[in-house]
Design a protein around this motif. Sequence first.
Motif, mmCIF file in Angstrom:
data_model
loop_
_atom_site.group_PDB
_atom_site.id
_atom_site.type_symbol
_atom_site.label_atom_id
_atom_site.label_comp_id
_atom_site.label_asym_id
_atom_site.label_seq_id
_atom_site.Cartn_x
_atom_site.Cartn_y
_atom_site.Cartn_z
ATOM 1 N N LEU A 3 -30.141 -19.948 19.865
ATOM 2 C CA LEU A 3 -30.367 -19.142 21.065
ATOM 3 C C LEU A 3 -29.077 -18.893 21.829
ATOM 4 O O LEU A 3 -28.726 -17.754 22.141
ATOM 5 C CB LEU A 3 -31.383 -19.839 21.968
ATOM 6 N N VAL A 4 -28.383 -19.951 22.159
ATOM 7 C CA VAL A 4 -27.167 -19.826 22.965
ATOM 8 C C VAL A 4 -26.067 -19.122 22.178
ATOM 9 O O VAL A 4 -25.358 -18.270 22.714
ATOM 10 C CB VAL A 4 -26.719 -21.221 23.458
ATOM 11 N N GLY A 5 -25.941 -19.458 20.904
ATOM 12 C CA GLY A 5 -24.914 -18.825 20.073
ATOM 13 C C GLY A 5 -25.120 -17.328 19.932
ATOM 14 O O GLY A 5 -24.165 -16.546 19.976
ATOM 15 N N ALA A 6 -26.375 -16.925 19.780
ATOM 16 C CA ALA A 6 -26.670 -15.491 19.652
ATOM 17 C C ALA A 6 -26.289 -14.748 20.921
ATOM 18 O O ALA A 6 -25.743 -13.642 20.867
ATOM 19 C CB ALA A 6 -28.145 -15.275 19.335
ATOM 20 N N GLY A 7 -26.564 -15.349 22.072
ATOM 21 C CA GLY A 7 -26.228 -14.699 23.339
ATOM 22 C C GLY A 7 -24.734 -14.546 23.511
ATOM 23 O O GLY A 7 -24.245 -13.474 23.877
ATOM 24 N N GLY A 8 -24.001 -15.601 23.240
ATOM 25 C CA GLY A 8 -22.545 -15.536 23.384
ATOM 26 C C GLY A 8 -21.924 -14.519 22.444
ATOM 27 O O GLY A 8 -21.047 -13.735 22.833
ATOM 28 N N ASN A 9 -22.388 -14.504 21.201
ATOM 29 C CA ASN A 9 -21.841 -13.561 20.223
ATOM 30 C C ASN A 9 -22.177 -12.115 20.575
ATOM 31 O O ASN A 9 -21.317 -11.237 20.514
ATOM 32 C CB ASN A 9 -22.358 -13.888 18.818
ATOM 33 N N ALA A 10 -23.425 -11.872 20.950
ATOM 34 C CA ALA A 10 -23.837 -10.505 21.284
ATOM 35 C C ALA A 10 -23.092 -9.999 22.520
ATOM 36 O O ALA A 10 -22.626 -8.856 22.555
ATOM 37 C CB ALA A 10 -25.348 -10.449 21.516
#
Length: 145
Positions: A3-10
């Motif tokens: 969840l957190v990784g997807a947000g940071g990357n996007a």
Amino acid sequence: TMLVGAGGNAGNQAAVRVIRGLAVGAVVPGENGASFVLREARMALVLAAALSVVGYCRVIAFTANTSSTEALAVAASLFLIVALSIVLGAALPIFLEKINAGASNAATTIQVVMDVSGVLITCAVCGYLLDGTSPLAVLLPGVAG
């Protein structure tokens, strides 16, 4: 992590697109900045929806004894995190450029902001969907009822 990784990357990818646009003159704050952010917001909804479906399927397929409500809580969190991170990632460089703070700072800033926000969003959404707890009460225990 998903969840957190997807947000940071996007969010970082959106910020980099806008920073590049600012560098080559394709994005000009005060002229077409808002329309660029609006375009990114539309893309954010599509990308967040697609990733949420994948996230739901991942939780169901690879996590033993998981209910559909739990998978829905993860998918809803993922949707909000990704959509918010893309919109903020697109808007932050324009804002920083407008106040002469250096748009290039947006890429690293959005990573940190979305790491923290992602955890808060996940706690609020899961608390609400799994326990019926008000998101405000999850985020501000003792303050909100």
